[in-house]
Design a protein around this motif. Structure first.
Motif, PDB file in Angstrom:
ATOM      1  N   LYS A   1     -14.195 -54.433  78.471  1.00 51.37           N
ATOM      2  CA  LYS A   1     -15.375 -54.607  79.327  1.00 51.37           C
ATOM      3  C   LYS A   1     -14.969 -54.896  80.765  1.00 51.37           C
ATOM      4  N   GLN A   2     -13.954 -55.741  80.946  1.00 52.13           N
ATOM      5  CA  GLN A   2     -13.478 -56.052  82.293  1.00 52.13           C
ATOM      6  C   GLN A   2     -12.869 -54.825  82.963  1.00 52.13           C
ATOM      7  N   ALA A   3     -12.133 -54.032  82.173  1.00 54.38           N
ATOM      8  CA  ALA A   3     -11.524 -52.817  82.723  1.00 54.38           C
ATOM      9  C   ALA A   3     -12.598 -51.823  83.167  1.00 54.38           C
ATOM     10  N   LEU A   4     -13.655 -51.698  82.360  1.00 58.06           N
ATOM     11  CA  LEU A   4     -14.743 -50.787  82.708  1.00 58.06           C
ATOM     12  C   LEU A   4     -15.488 -51.270  83.957  1.00 58.06           C
ATOM     13  N   THR A   5     -15.715 -52.559  84.022  1.00 55.01           N
ATOM     14  CA  THR A   5     -16.387 -53.117  85.203  1.00 55.01           C
ATOM     15  C   THR A   5     -15.557 -52.898  86.455  1.00 55.01           C
ATOM     16  N   GLU A   6     -14.270 -53.155  86.341  1.00 56.19           N
ATOM     17  CA  GLU A   6     -13.365 -52.971  87.480  1.00 56.19           C
ATOM     18  C   GLU A   6     -13.368 -51.529  87.971  1.00 56.19           C
ATOM     19  N   ALA A   7     -13.351 -50.576  87.021  1.00 57.42           N
ATOM     20  CA  ALA A   7     -13.329 -49.158  87.401  1.00 57.42           C
ATOM     21  C   ALA A   7     -14.671 -48.711  87.978  1.00 57.42           C
ATOM     22  N   CYS A   8     -15.749 -49.106  87.332  1.00 49.73           N
ATOM     23  CA  CYS A   8     -17.075 -48.615  87.739  1.00 49.73           C
ATOM     24  C   CYS A   8     -17.556 -49.201  89.060  1.00 49.73           C
ATOM     25  N   THR A   9     -16.927 -50.261  89.519  1.00 49.17           N
ATOM     26  CA  THR A   9     -17.274 -50.822  90.830  1.00 49.17           C
ATOM     27  C   THR A   9     -16.270 -50.409  91.898  1.00 49.17           C
ATOM     28  N   ASN A  10     -15.417 -49.460  91.550  1.00 48.51           N
ATOM     29  CA  ASN A  10     -14.384 -48.975  92.461  1.00 48.51           C
ATOM     30  C   ASN A  10     -14.776 -47.608  93.014  1.00 48.51           C
ATOM     31  N   ARG A  11     -14.903 -47.487  94.328  1.00 46.88           N
ATOM     32  CA  ARG A  11     -15.329 -46.236  94.958  1.00 46.88           C
ATOM     33  C   ARG A  11     -14.392 -45.076  94.622  1.00 46.88           C
ATOM     34  N   ASN A  12     -13.094 -45.364  94.539  1.00 52.25           N
ATOM     35  CA  ASN A  12     -12.116 -44.307  94.275  1.00 52.25           C
ATOM     36  C   ASN A  12     -12.333 -43.669  92.904  1.00 52.25           C
ATOM     37  N   TYR A  13     -12.750 -44.477  91.944  1.00 48.04           N
ATOM     38  CA  TYR A  13     -12.999 -43.966  90.601  1.00 48.04           C
ATOM     39  C   TYR A  13     -14.103 -42.923  90.601  1.00 48.04           C
ATOM     40  N   TRP A  14     -15.143 -43.145  91.404  1.00 47.28           N
ATOM     41  CA  TRP A  14     -16.254 -42.195  91.451  1.00 47.28           C
ATOM     42  C   TRP A  14     -15.902 -40.936  92.241  1.00 47.28           C
ATOM     43  N   LEU A  15     -15.031 -41.054  93.218  1.00 49.19           N
ATOM     44  CA  LEU A  15     -14.548 -39.857  93.908  1.00 49.19           C
ATOM     45  C   LEU A  15     -13.738 -38.980  92.960  1.00 49.19           C
ATOM     46  N   ILE A  16     -12.956 -39.620  92.095  1.00 46.44           N
ATOM     47  CA  ILE A  16     -12.205 -38.879  91.080  1.00 46.44           C
ATOM     48  C   ILE A  16     -13.177 -38.176  90.135  1.00 46.44           C
ATOM     49  N   HIS A  17     -14.242 -38.877  89.744  1.00 47.74           N
ATOM     50  CA  HIS A  17     -15.288 -38.275  88.895  1.00 47.74           C
ATOM     51  C   HIS A  17     -15.849 -37.005  89.532  1.00 47.74           C
ATOM     52  N   MET A  18     -16.232 -37.081  90.790  1.00 49.36           N
ATOM     53  CA  MET A  18     -16.875 -35.945  91.456  1.00 49.36           C
ATOM     54  C   MET A  18     -15.939 -34.745  91.579  1.00 49.36           C
ATOM     55  N   GLY A  19     -14.673 -35.019  91.879  1.00 44.61           N
ATOM     56  CA  GLY A  19     -13.717 -33.921  91.960  1.00 44.61           C
ATOM     57  C   GLY A  19     -13.526 -33.232  90.626  1.00 44.61           C
ATOM     58  N   PHE A  20     -13.474 -34.032  89.545  1.00 42.16           N
ATOM     59  CA  PHE A  20     -13.250 -33.448  88.221  1.00 42.16           C
ATOM     60  C   PHE A  20     -14.488 -32.712  87.712  1.00 42.16           C
ATOM     61  N   PHE A  21     -15.660 -33.083  88.201  1.00 38.51           N
ATOM     62  CA  PHE A  21     -16.883 -32.340  87.884  1.00 38.51           C
ATOM     63  C   PHE A  21     -16.738 -30.888  88.345  1.00 38.51           C
ATOM     64  N   VAL A  22     -16.230 -30.711  89.549  1.00 36.53           N
ATOM     65  CA  VAL A  22     -16.041 -29.363  90.103  1.00 36.53           C
ATOM     66  C   VAL A  22     -15.048 -28.579  89.260  1.00 36.53           C
ATOM     67  N   CYS A  23     -13.975 -29.244  88.837  1.00 38.00           N
ATOM     68  CA  CYS A  23     -12.982 -28.574  88.001  1.00 38.00           C
ATOM     69  C   CYS A  23     -13.625 -28.044  86.724  1.00 38.00           C
ATOM     70  N   GLY A  24     -14.434 -28.873  86.067  1.00 38.20           N
ATOM     71  CA  GLY A  24     -15.105 -28.452  84.846  1.00 38.20           C
ATOM     72  C   GLY A  24     -16.017 -27.258  85.070  1.00 38.20           C
ATOM     73  N   PHE A  25     -16.755 -27.286  86.174  1.00 43.53           N
ATOM     74  CA  PHE A  25     -17.650 -26.177  86.507  1.00 43.53           C
ATOM     75  C   PHE A  25     -16.860 -24.882  86.632  1.00 43.53           C
ATOM     76  N   HIS A  26     -15.754 -24.936  87.373  1.00 41.38           N
ATOM     77  CA  HIS A  26     -14.919 -23.748  87.584  1.00 41.38           C
ATOM     78  C   HIS A  26     -14.366 -23.198  86.265  1.00 41.38           C
ATOM     79  N   VAL A  27     -13.719 -24.094  85.523  1.00 41.24           N
ATOM     80  CA  VAL A  27     -12.962 -23.666  84.343  1.00 41.24           C
ATOM     81  C   VAL A  27     -13.860 -23.002  83.310  1.00 41.24           C
ATOM     82  N   MET A  28     -15.002 -23.617  82.989  1.00 39.59           N
ATOM     83  CA  MET A  28     -15.827 -23.047  81.927  1.00 39.59           C
ATOM     84  C   MET A  28     -16.645 -21.852  82.395  1.00 39.59           C
ATOM     85  N   PHE A  29     -17.013 -21.810  83.677  1.00 42.72           N
ATOM     86  CA  PHE A  29     -17.686 -20.608  84.151  1.00 42.72           C
ATOM     87  C   PHE A  29     -16.751 -19.407  84.045  1.00 42.72           C
TER      88      PHE A  29
END
Length: 422
Positions: free
Chosen positions: A203-231
């Motif tokens: 729970k602490q690890a999840l809280t630490e990650a989810c309140t970290n801006r860098n973690y969400w930037l990583i999320h957004m970049g990987f969203f694009v990767c998924g879009f590309h690969v499966m299309f």
């Protein structure tokens, strides 16, 4: 560290990924025969693959948590059984409901337990941190080799038999994943033991990650990767067929994606160990931007299809060792399967949209051109998103802030109290 000195667990993981991802990446060549068998448009199959990828992502955090708690071995063995059962039931489906449950739900569950998140989580615990990206790159390349090996085999099966037989052969291959997993034995690394001393809860690890801006930037970049690969994996064969190219050209192009990604994944992984991963990620997405834009602009021929397959393959899944490496570098290895599993869920949301929207747009406009150009724009945005990421470990950032605050406090001038005259 030489790649030949990696622990046996790394090589077992490679064998599992060759089969798991090789089968997954071959589904695109089944679009035409399955759509014809069910007398449906391309959106029917596109939606099934889109749901598969979405459920793949939905299940991923939970299989990641299970792997962190119970070990990768049990999770992968369970996933191999679900994967094989899903392939078998898909091959005998006679209704759209059964088809969707088997190919989307069961195979999605099987993929979540036998793909990168669980395998890389196990690898992270036995490989030194300074060799993480290289080991992740080699392991990721295994999925590409599977693509190179499985797709031509699938095309050959479709040429000589029917799609049902091809899927039944794939179901038998899942027995090898089960066997490989049964030999896995994960030992805790020294780094992992140190992290255990910190006594950080999930729970602490999840809280630490989810309140970290860098973690969400990583999320957004990987969203694009998924879009590309499966299309691309889902719709490239149909796109080339629309351009009056032979089915073997599409199979060859996808095979080139696989073979060149073997070199690309390892190359980007090595670059991630030598240079800042965020800058390497930006460079990778800029390469994707140029490659896709060139493919859409130039005439589509057998030669350009092959060149595109090779070029996009070189930067196909190089994002995986870099993204997972960033997550480990920032948050550590202890809960990598869980934290990377959540990032991978975002990747699969992108995969869902890439597979489904591609078919939706084609059925509506009769052309793939709008979706191709959207992938170009998304690649460029992803390149920009990685630049502001702070890739320092969170513990280092905290220590730096504490020291900075301590220094500020020590430098504050002493103010004498004013003397009040009586």
């Amino acid at each position: 560290m030489s790649i030949f000195r990696f622990p046996i667990l790394v090589w077992l993981g490679i064998g599992i990924l060759i089969i798991s991802l090789g089968i997954r990446q071959s589904f695109g060549i089944f679009m035409m025969p399955i759509s014809m068998s069910f007398d449906a448009g391309r959106e029917f199959f596109s939606l099934a693959i889109a749901l598969q990828n979405l459920l793949f992502g939905v299940f991923q955090p939970f299989t990641g948590m299970a792997a962190d708690r119970f070990g990768s071995k049990k999770v992968i063995m369970f996933g191999a059984l679900a994967y094989g059962l899903g392939l078998l039931l898909t091959s005998i489906s006679t209704s759209s409901e059964m088809f969707y449950i088997s190919i989307s739900m069961l195979i999605g569950l099987g993929l979540s337990a036998t793909s990168y998140v669980v395998v890389l989580g196990a690898v992270a615990k036995v490989v030194p941190v300074e060799h993480t990206a290289k080991a992740f790159g080699l392991t990721t390349a295994a999925g590409s080799f599977g693509m190179f090996a499985v797709i031509p085999g699938a095309q050959s099966l479709l040429s000589h038999f029917d799609w049902q037989t091809a899927l039944q052969v794939f179901a038998l291959l899942c027995c090898f994943m089960f066997a490989f997993a049964s030999f896995m034995k994960t030992a805790k690394s020294n780094e992992d033991n140190k992290e255990q001393l910190d006594d950080q809860t999930l729970k602490q690890a999840l809280t630490e990650a989810c309140t970290n801006r860098n973690y969400w930037l990583i999320h957004m970049g990987f969203f694009v990767c998924g879009f590309h690969v499966m299309f691309i994996a889902t719709h490239l064969p149909s796109y080339l067929a629309d351009k009056h190219l032979d089915a073997s050209t599409a199979a060859l192009a996808l095979a080139y994606v696989g073979i060149f990604n073997i070199f690309g994944s390892y190359f980007w992984g090595v670059m991630g160990d030598r240079f800042s991963k965020r800058y390497v990620m930006s460079a990778l997405y800029l390469v994707r931007t140029a490659v896709i834009a060139a493919f859409v602009t130039l005439p589509v021929t057998d030669n350009t299809a092959a060149i595109f397959g090779a070029a996009i393959g070189f930067c196909w899944l190089g994002t995986v060792p870099l993204t997972s490496g960033l997550v480990r570098q920032i948050f550590g290895a202890r809960y990598l399967s869980t934290l990377y599993g959540l990032v991978f869920f975002t990747h699969q949301v992108g995969s869902f949209l890439g597979a489904w929207v591609g078919g939706r747009i084609y059925d509506h406009y009769g052309s793939y051109e709008p979706i191709w150009w959207s992938t170009v724009v998304l690649a460029f945005i992803a390149a920009l998103l990685h630049l502001p990421i702070d890739d320092r470990p969170v513990s280092e950032v905290k220590l730096s802030k504490d020291n900075s605050e301590a220094n500020k406090n020590s430098e504050l001038p002493l103010v004498d109290k004013p003397i009040t005259s009586i």
